[in-house]
Design a protein around this motif. Structure first.
Motif, PDB file in Angstrom:
ATOM      1  N   SER A 195       0.841  -1.189   0.000  1.00 38.68           N
ATOM      2  CA  SER A 195       0.000   0.000   0.000  1.00 38.68           C
ATOM      3  C   SER A 195       0.879   1.242   0.000  1.00 38.68           C
ATOM      4  CB  SER A 195      -0.908   0.025   1.238  1.00 38.68           C
ATOM      5  OG  SER A 195      -1.712  -1.128   1.310  1.00 38.68           O
ATOM      6  N   TYR A 196       0.374   2.296  -0.590  1.00 39.77           N
ATOM      7  CA  TYR A 196       1.031   3.596  -0.518  1.00 39.77           C
ATOM      8  C   TYR A 196       0.720   4.188   0.850  1.00 39.77           C
ATOM      9  CZ  TYR A 196       1.901   8.567  -1.378  1.00 39.77           C
ATOM     10  OH  TYR A 196       2.339   9.861  -1.284  1.00 39.77           O
ATOM     11  N   VAL A 197       1.757   4.473   1.646  1.00 40.21           N
ATOM     12  CA  VAL A 197       1.545   4.889   3.034  1.00 40.21           C
ATOM     13  C   VAL A 197       1.602   6.398   3.201  1.00 40.21           C
ATOM     14  CG1 VAL A 197       2.520   2.708   3.841  1.00 40.21           C
ATOM     15  CG2 VAL A 197       3.979   4.739   3.720  1.00 40.21           C
ATOM     16  N   GLY A 198       1.723   7.144   2.098  1.00 38.48           N
ATOM     17  CA  GLY A 198       1.849   8.595   2.194  1.00 38.48           C
ATOM     18  C   GLY A 198       0.548   9.338   2.397  1.00 38.48           C
ATOM     19  N   GLY A 199      -0.577   8.617   2.437  1.00 37.18           N
ATOM     20  CA  GLY A 199      -1.860   9.261   2.687  1.00 37.18           C
ATOM     21  C   GLY A 199      -2.681   9.445   1.425  1.00 37.18           C
ATOM     22  N   LEU A 200      -3.987   9.274   1.557  1.00 39.46           N
ATOM     23  CA  LEU A 200      -4.885   9.399   0.408  1.00 39.46           C
ATOM     24  C   LEU A 200      -4.884  10.817  -0.147  1.00 39.46           C
ATOM     25  CD1 LEU A 200      -7.024   8.181  -1.455  1.00 39.46           C
ATOM     26  CD2 LEU A 200      -8.740   8.621   0.320  1.00 39.46           C
ATOM     27  N   ASN A 201      -4.747  11.817   0.707  1.00 41.20           N
ATOM     28  CA  ASN A 201      -4.746  13.203   0.230  1.00 41.20           C
ATOM     29  C   ASN A 201      -3.534  13.486  -0.654  1.00 41.20           C
ATOM     30  OD1 ASN A 201      -3.124  12.853   2.525  1.00 41.20           O
ATOM     31  ND2 ASN A 201      -3.440  14.940   3.259  1.00 41.20           N
ATOM     32  N   THR A 202      -2.351  13.063  -0.218  1.00 42.55           N
ATOM     33  CA  THR A 202      -1.142  13.270  -1.020  1.00 42.55           C
ATOM     34  C   THR A 202      -1.210  12.457  -2.307  1.00 42.55           C
ATOM     35  OG1 THR A 202       0.150  13.667   0.981  1.00 42.55           O
ATOM     36  CG2 THR A 202       1.369  13.110  -1.015  1.00 42.55           C
ATOM     37  N   TYR A 203      -1.683  11.223  -2.191  1.00 44.47           N
ATOM     38  CA  TYR A 203      -1.821  10.369  -3.369  1.00 44.47           C
ATOM     39  C   TYR A 203      -2.742  11.006  -4.399  1.00 44.47           C
ATOM     40  CZ  TYR A 203      -3.207   6.347  -6.207  1.00 44.47           C
ATOM     41  OH  TYR A 203      -3.481   5.498  -7.263  1.00 44.47           O
ATOM     42  N   ARG A 204      -3.856  11.556  -3.941  1.00 45.61           N
ATOM     43  CA  ARG A 204      -4.805  12.209  -4.847  1.00 45.61           C
ATOM     44  C   ARG A 204      -4.130  13.364  -5.585  1.00 45.61           C
ATOM     45  NH1 ARG A 204     -10.399  12.517  -4.906  1.00 45.61           N
ATOM     46  NH2 ARG A 204     -10.516  11.376  -2.931  1.00 45.61           N
ATOM     47  N   GLU A 205      -3.344  14.156  -4.859  1.00 46.27           N
ATOM     48  CA  GLU A 205      -2.642  15.287  -5.477  1.00 46.27           C
ATOM     49  C   GLU A 205      -1.668  14.802  -6.546  1.00 46.27           C
ATOM     50  OE1 GLU A 205      -0.816  17.245  -2.210  1.00 46.27           O
ATOM     51  OE2 GLU A 205      -2.707  18.027  -1.381  1.00 46.27           O
ATOM     52  N   ILE A 206      -0.968  13.696  -6.264  1.00 48.24           N
ATOM     53  CA  ILE A 206      -0.015  13.157  -7.237  1.00 48.24           C
ATOM     54  C   ILE A 206      -0.747  12.695  -8.495  1.00 48.24           C
ATOM     55  CG2 ILE A 206       1.605  11.264  -7.680  1.00 48.24           C
ATOM     56  CD1 ILE A 206       2.345  11.425  -4.673  1.00 48.24           C
ATOM     57  N   CYS A 207      -1.835  11.938  -8.310  1.00 47.59           N
ATOM     58  CA  CYS A 207      -2.593  11.442  -9.471  1.00 47.59           C
ATOM     59  C   CYS A 207      -3.157  12.594 -10.295  1.00 47.59           C
ATOM     60  CB  CYS A 207      -3.729  10.538  -9.003  1.00 47.59           C
ATOM     61  SG  CYS A 207      -3.197   8.934  -8.363  1.00 47.59           S
ATOM     62  N   ASP A 208      -3.650  13.618  -9.620  1.00 45.30           N
ATOM     63  CA  ASP A 208      -4.199  14.773 -10.343  1.00 45.30           C
ATOM     64  C   ASP A 208      -3.107  15.482 -11.133  1.00 45.30           C
ATOM     65  OD1 ASP A 208      -6.677  14.212  -9.331  1.00 45.30           O
ATOM     66  OD2 ASP A 208      -6.671  15.810  -7.819  1.00 45.30           O
ATOM     67  N   ALA A 209      -1.910  15.569 -10.546  1.00 56.47           N
ATOM     68  CA  ALA A 209      -0.802  16.223 -11.240  1.00 56.47           C
ATOM     69  C   ALA A 209      -0.361  15.409 -12.463  1.00 56.47           C
ATOM     70  CB  ALA A 209       0.372  16.415 -10.287  1.00 56.47           C
ATOM     71  N   VAL A 210      -0.339  14.095 -12.335  1.00 53.39           N
ATOM     72  CA  VAL A 210       0.009  13.226 -13.460  1.00 53.39           C
ATOM     73  C   VAL A 210      -0.953  13.454 -14.623  1.00 53.39           C
ATOM     74  CG1 VAL A 210       0.027  10.813 -14.242  1.00 53.39           C
ATOM     75  CG2 VAL A 210       1.190  11.439 -12.120  1.00 53.39           C
ATOM     76  N   ALA A 211      -2.249  13.509 -14.321  1.00 56.27           N
ATOM     77  CA  ALA A 211      -3.244  13.734 -15.375  1.00 56.27           C
ATOM     78  C   ALA A 211      -3.107  15.128 -15.977  1.00 56.27           C
ATOM     79  CB  ALA A 211      -4.646  13.532 -14.808  1.00 56.27           C
ATOM     80  N   ALA A 212      -2.914  16.138 -15.124  1.00 53.85           N
ATOM     81  CA  ALA A 212      -2.814  17.514 -15.605  1.00 53.85           C
ATOM     82  C   ALA A 212      -1.608  17.717 -16.507  1.00 53.85           C
ATOM     83  CB  ALA A 212      -2.754  18.475 -14.411  1.00 53.85           C
ATOM     84  N   GLU A 213      -0.572  16.900 -16.304  1.00 59.54           N
ATOM     85  CA  GLU A 213       0.633  17.013 -17.125  1.00 59.54           C
ATOM     86  C   GLU A 213       0.587  16.077 -18.322  1.00 59.54           C
ATOM     87  OE1 GLU A 213       4.031  16.525 -14.560  1.00 59.54           O
ATOM     88  OE2 GLU A 213       3.103  17.786 -13.015  1.00 59.54           O
ATOM     89  N   GLY A 214      -0.618  15.792 -18.802  1.00 59.12           N
ATOM     90  CA  GLY A 214      -0.749  14.950 -19.993  1.00 59.12           C
ATOM     91  C   GLY A 214      -0.435  13.499 -19.723  1.00 59.12           C
ATOM     92  N   TYR A 215      -0.685  13.046 -18.482  1.00 59.66           N
ATOM     93  CA  TYR A 215      -0.427  11.676 -18.071  1.00 59.66           C
ATOM     94  C   TYR A 215       1.067  11.354 -18.118  1.00 59.66           C
ATOM     95  CZ  TYR A 215      -5.411  11.329 -17.878  1.00 59.66           C
ATOM     96  OH  TYR A 215      -6.718  11.560 -17.549  1.00 59.66           O
ATOM     97  N   ARG A 216       1.777  12.163 -17.341  1.00 54.99           N
ATOM     98  CA  ARG A 216       3.219  11.965 -17.173  1.00 54.99           C
ATOM     99  C   ARG A 216       3.477  10.533 -16.694  1.00 54.99           C
ATOM    100  NH1 ARG A 216       5.017  12.679 -12.183  1.00 54.99           N
ATOM    101  NH2 ARG A 216       3.496  14.345 -11.783  1.00 54.99           N
ATOM    102  N   GLY A 217       4.437   9.880 -17.350  1.00 50.06           N
ATOM    103  CA  GLY A 217       4.784   8.516 -16.986  1.00 50.06           C
ATOM    104  C   GLY A 217       4.070   7.455 -17.795  1.00 50.06           C
ATOM    105  N   PHE A 218       3.227   7.886 -18.725  1.00 50.89           N
ATOM    106  CA  PHE A 218       2.507   6.946 -19.588  1.00 50.89           C
ATOM    107  C   PHE A 218       2.830   7.234 -21.045  1.00 50.89           C
ATOM    108  CE2 PHE A 218      -0.134   7.053 -15.782  1.00 50.89           C
ATOM    109  CZ  PHE A 218      -0.438   5.712 -15.587  1.00 50.89           C
ATOM    110  N   ALA A 219       2.907   6.192 -21.854  1.00 48.06           N
ATOM    111  CA  ALA A 219       3.014   6.330 -23.303  1.00 48.06           C
ATOM    112  C   ALA A 219       1.618   6.209 -23.896  1.00 48.06           C
ATOM    113  CB  ALA A 219       3.926   5.253 -23.882  1.00 48.06           C
ATOM    114  N   ILE A 220       1.262   7.161 -24.749  1.00 48.55           N
ATOM    115  CA  ILE A 220      -0.058   7.167 -25.380  1.00 48.55           C
ATOM    116  C   ILE A 220       0.127   7.112 -26.888  1.00 48.55           C
ATOM    117  CG2 ILE A 220      -2.222   8.437 -25.659  1.00 48.55           C
ATOM    118  CD1 ILE A 220      -1.694   9.764 -22.966  1.00 48.55           C
ATOM    119  N   LYS A 221      -0.497   6.135 -27.501  1.00 43.94           N
ATOM    120  CA  LYS A 221      -0.360   5.972 -28.950  1.00 43.94           C
ATOM    121  C   LYS A 221      -1.740   5.956 -29.599  1.00 43.94           C
ATOM    122  CE  LYS A 221       3.808   3.141 -28.364  1.00 43.94           C
ATOM    123  NZ  LYS A 221       4.436   1.834 -28.599  1.00 43.94           N
TER     124      LYS A 221
END
Length: 563
Positions: A537-563
């Motif tokens: 489990s990610y132990v950094g907290g649901l609030n921090t995790y949510r912020e990270i996921c939102d940032a990944v999406a806002a940055e065009g899904y940083r860390g993912f390849a899209i074809k």
């Protein structure tokens, strides 16, 4: 990719999905003929119900598979006496739908299994998703085709379905774990597992019953079986830190106040580590005198919520000395109700920090050991040697039994995923990928397994939070991602290996700063022989995790390849 949403701005052309002309959602073709859908979902618990609803809202075709004959997930199978949620009922519910909030009335502060199952059936009916599920159907395999960018799913019923997106909503605690007890098959009495309880129930009146396990299901089932059985023998492997839940009916004022303040709760659930509100003092536990600490713990004990206790001071789960102060408080509560001092000591945990294993909630668990018909066998002092035809031999003594209840828990988090034969690019299986432990990006995706989304997967906050809040965040992030992919006309969405590596390393480093690694629990896979021991489990907290996921999406899904 740019965070500008117009870049992912997407076409409505559906030919990309390679769909046939028959779009009937429920109609199966000829036997073994593959049906095609936009998305396939596995599981009909909280996450599966909501995921199917969101995908259908987007206009996608969906087939969902569920091994049970109805919705409910873990709450379908865990029907054992005393089965109850350890999260307050009004907080253990969907928040995305005003209609669901307004129309449903909880009756108890901590809901029992039948009420939770009724709630999930109510939600599934209200959202009209059951027609998209194929029940009594277990997924055997899921294989990704690197040429078509499609997943092919096969089931034990002979169904074959093809889809662009494959979403696992299999839950974290849905694959039961039965240790390889010597001679188990020799026992001539009845055996039951708490995670697969007979729907018609079991009458233990006049029976000699053994229970193995004193985790969450064990501490719930033991008091009720003790009221029926002629004799109950509890085989304890590891003592539990348990809190009396003080359950009671909800008042009309409580129900009304919660509904009136639902927006406040929703905001709180998004800004706190656990998805629940609690107040944490600004000083460390060791900064207070023993008398001050005791007063704090006593006040919070009477709130009957585990989160209020473990979060009382900021250092309780990072400093072993601080943790010992609250562990001793819990042990004092055991000594206060168990009449035999030696028995109380056997029931008192001393080998792991409080919270490193799940803190259980119970009703009269420790008081049950004052009954004349209840015996404790500590397997640390009297190891289980074997099952015999008459019962269980432990420490050289044979305990004759008519029935045995296995409250032995789950192959948690990764178990339900690895139970399916999932293979990605090049035929690599998920089991091969995770042979040294799960590697994921955000707990949602795995490199080499394109277009596959895991809800509450390993590496997400999952069981360390109010899991329904975690589920809503995961479903909404996944649905938004799929919607943007569809609008863009993308064929393939895949996590990149450096990001899965870095995310997994981050999880491990965060866990090292806590006391979780000292628990030898299902949190780390230690309850399953041969399973890699890593924090799942990610132990950094649901609030921090949510912020990270939102940032990944806002940055065009940083860390993912899209074809």
């Amino acid at each position: 990719m740019s965070p500008d949403r117009t870049e992912i701005g997407m076409s409505t052309d559906r030919t990309e999905n390679g769909m046939g002309t028959d779009r009937t959602e429920n109609g199966m073709g000829t036997e073994n003929t593959a049906e095609e859908f936009d998305a396939i979902v596995v599981g009909a618990g909280f996450s599966g119900i909501y995921m199917v609803h969101r995908l259908r809202e987007m206009g996608l075709t969906v087939r969902a598979f569920e091994a049970a004959d109805g919705v409910g997930g873990t709450w379908f199978w865990n029907r054992y006496p005393g089965a109850r949620c350890d999260c307050i009922s009004m907080e253990y519910a969907y928040t995305f739908s005003p209609e669901l909030i307004e129309e449903w009335e909880w009756t108890e502060r901590y809901p029992a299994q039948p009420e939770i199952l009724r709630y999930l059936n109510f939600a599934a009916d209200r959202l009209d998703v059951k027609k998209h599920f194929r029940f009594r159907t277990r997924v055997d395999s899921a294989r990704f085709d690197d040429h078509t960018d499609r997943w092919t799913i096969t089931t034990d019923s002979g169904d074959v379905a093809v889809a662009k997106y494959f979403v696992t909503a299999v839950g974290c605690l849905s694959t039961s774990q039965t240790p390889d007890f010597p001679g188990l098959n020799n026992f001539r009495g009845a055996t039951y597992h708490t995670a697969d309880w007979p729907r018609e129930g079991v009458d233990f009146t006049g029976k000699r019953v053994g229970v193995i396990g004193t985790g969450s299901s064990g501490v719930q089932v033991i008091p009720l079986v003790a009221e029926q059985a002629e004799k109950l023998t509890v085989f304890q492997r590891t003592p539990a830190f348990s809190l009396d839940c003080g359950n009671r009916p909800l008042t009309e004022d409580e129900k009304r106040e919660f509904k009136e303040n639902i927006e406040t709760f929703k905001a709180t659930s998004k800004t706190t580590p656990s998805g629940q509100y609690t107040d944490t003092l600004e000083v460390g536990a060791l900064d207070h005198s023993p008398e001050e600490r005791w007063a704090v713990y006593e006040e919070r004990w009477n709130r009957h919520r585990a989160i209020d206790l473990i979060a009382a001071y900021p250092d309780l789960f990072t400093n072993r000395e601080a943790n010992e102060t609250i562990a001793e408080f819990f042990r004092s509560k055991i000594r206060a109700v168990v009449q035999d001092p030696e028995l109380a000591e056997h029931l008192s945990p001393r080998t792991y920090p409080l919270g490193a294993k799940r803190i259980t909630l119970d009703t009269n668990y420790f008081q049950t050991f004052n009954r004349e018909n209840v015996e404790l066998v500590s397997l640390r002092e009297a190891p289980l040697e074997e099952f015999t035809d008459k019962g269980i031999r432990a420490g050289g003594t044979e305990h004759e039994l008519d029935a045995v209840i296995l409250a032995t828990g789950f192959d948690a988090i990764t178990g339900p995923l690895l139970k399916m034969d999932i293979s990605g690019v090049g035929g690599e299986t998920l089991r091969e990928k995770w042979q040294d432990g799960p590697v994921t990006y955000l707990g949602i995706a795995v490199d080499g397994f394109p277009n596959m989304f895991m809800l509450t997967g390993p590496g997400s906050p999952n069981v360390l939070t109010n899991v329904v809040c975690a589920i809503e965040q995961h479903v909404e992030w996944t649905a938004d991602c799929i919607e943007r992919l569809e609008q863009r006309g993308a064929r393939r969405f895949e996590a990149l290996e450096p990001y899965t590596h870095d995310w997994t390393e981050l999880n491990n480093e965060l866990a090292k700063g806590t006391l979780y690694p000292e628990g030898n629990s299902w949190y780390t896979g230690a309850n399953v022989p041969g399973k890699p021991r890593v924090i799942m489990s990610y132990v950094g907290g649901l609030n921090t995790y949510r912020e990270i996921c939102d940032a990944v999406a806002a940055e065009g899904y940083r860390g993912f390849a899209i074809k």
